[in-house]
Design an enzyme around this catalytic site. Structure first.
Site, PDB file in Angstrom:
ATOM      1  N   CYS A   1       0.827  -1.204   0.000  1.00 29.76           N
ATOM      2  CA  CYS A   1       0.000   0.000   0.000  1.00 29.76           C
ATOM      3  C   CYS A   1       0.864   1.257   0.000  1.00 29.76           C
ATOM      4  CB  CYS A   1      -0.933  -0.007   1.210  1.00 29.76           C
ATOM      5  SG  CYS A   1      -1.944   1.480   1.315  1.00 29.76           S
TER       6      CYS A   1
ATOM      7  N   CYS B   1      -0.453   4.140   2.043  1.00 28.46           N
ATOM      8  CA  CYS B   1      -0.359   3.967   3.500  1.00 28.46           C
ATOM      9  C   CYS B   1       1.073   4.187   3.988  1.00 28.46           C
ATOM     10  CB  CYS B   1      -0.756   2.552   3.932  1.00 28.46           C
ATOM     11  SG  CYS B   1      -2.230   1.909   3.164  1.00 28.46           S
ATOM     12  N   ASP B   2       2.051   3.644   3.257  1.00 27.41           N
ATOM     13  CA  ASP B   2       3.404   3.529   3.805  1.00 27.41           C
ATOM     14  C   ASP B   2       4.471   4.355   3.079  1.00 27.41           C
ATOM     15  OD1 ASP B   2       2.415   1.696   5.662  1.00 27.41           O
ATOM     16  OD2 ASP B   2       2.637   0.036   4.246  1.00 27.41           O
TER      17      ASP B   2
END
Ligand code: NAP
Length: 311
Positions: free
Chosen positions: A135, A138-139
């Site tokens: 992701c 997300c990261d």
């Protein structure tokens, strides 16, 4: 709530499940919408969605999902967190076992989507959350100012590479072939980007360094020349496709060789009263708008089914 038999239960809170929730909600069926371990589905981990009709300037995926959630709630959809362990679809009402409770429902819409695919290397699995991720949104931020690697040759990989170029000093896309599944527009954007470069005909054999609990390099192999080398990088993002979330229906619902639910006439499974919509049954289009479309169709078939067979 769990003691009474529901008219309909919808598995999944992605674009498809929420569209089904809006429609069944407006039909006064008070849908119970079950949210799993990836709430909001694929749209919630994407960035700008430019191809969903109605948003001339695009809309952020999580924002689009939030709108749909609210819209369904306004029409009486109820949300519940849960992980379906098993289901008895042999007779109605269907019995859905969520571990700590069993819910009965006259109809079921399976909109459980598909989850990110991994390379399944032990070193990759050991470093998930420590430099290995599926992701980018997300990261990605954690690797600001570092070189980053993206695996895959489809639109997901291009999208991740473009997004990660905001943070990374350099993004290297590693693809196992020299042909791409990515659409021309996405591939061209990535190719033109000054921070993005490509390593083709190349596979990852190992992710280093498990002992240090961080990604320091990838052991790569060129499948044409056989050359093996260590490629320094700080993170590896996977963009290699998805696996349908339908394992819990094995033996009860027809599936294809990759585990996608088989449907006919858009959303009908082989069990009357059980419908499937979105990415769990669609390996061809897999777009937000097609997922929404089949979610709508499933909801309308649920209405028709309940009218014909009673609640
Ligand atoms: P995809 O099109 O199936 O591409 C998956 C890529 O990963 C392929 O290049 C494949 O290589 C590679 N791959 C698969 N398994 C691998 C493995 N074990 N090791 C190494 N490489 C592996 O999947 P996707 O990119 O997730 O796209 C899915 C759908 O969503 C598509 O319809 C796409 O258009 C859509 N999508 C659209 C957007 C957008 O428009 N913004 C963004 C993301 C996704 P091979 O080619 O060799 O098989």
């Amino acid at each position: 709530m769990e003691n009474s038999v529901r008219d309909t239960v919808i598995l999944g809170t992605g674009c498809s499940g929420l569209t089904a929730a809006i429609y069944t909600g407006r039909a006064n069926l008070k849908p119970l919408v079950v949210e799993g371990h990836e709430p909001g589905g694929q749209l919630s981990i994407t960035t700008l969605v430019e191809n969903f009709p109605g948003f001339p300037d695009g809309i952020q995926g999580p924002e689009l999902i939030e709108h749909m959630r609210k819209q369904a709630a306004r029409f009486g959809a109820e949300y519940m967190y849960g992980h379906l362990v098993s289901a008895d679809l042999t007779q109605r009402p269907f019995k859905l076992n969520f571990g700590n409770k069993t819910i009965e429902s006259q109809t079921l819409i399976i909109a459980s989507g598909a989850s990110a695919r991994w390379l399944e290397l032990p070193s990759e699995q050991a470093l998930i959350g420590n430099g290995v991720s599926s992701c980018a949104t997300c990261d990605g931020f954690f690797f600001k100012g570092h070189p980053i690697t993206v695996i895959g040759g489809g639109d997901s990989a291009m999208e991740e590479a473009l997004f990660l170029s905001r943070f990374a000093t350099k993004v290297t896309v590693i693809h196992r072939r020299d042909h791409f599944r990515a659409s021309k527009i996405m591939l061209d954007r990535a190719r033109k980007h000054e921070k993005i470069e490509f390593l083709l005909d190349t596979v990852v054999e190992e992710v280093n360094d498990v002992a240090k609990k961080e990604v320091t390099s990838l052991k790569l192999r060129n499948i044409k020349t056989g050359k093996v080398w260590d490629f320094p990088t700080s993170a590896m993002f996977l963009g290699i496709g998805h696996i349908p979330n339908a394992k819990m229906f094995q033996g009860q619902l027809d599936m294809d060789q990759d585990g996608y639910l088989k449907t006919h006439d858009y959303v009908f499974t082989n069990v009357p009263g059980v419908f499937a919509s979105g990415d769990v049954q669609d390996r061809r289009y897999r777009q937000a708008i097609t997922a929404a479309g089949t979610g709508c169709a499933a909801a309308m078939e649920v209405e028709k089914f309940l009218e014909e067979h009673g609640g």
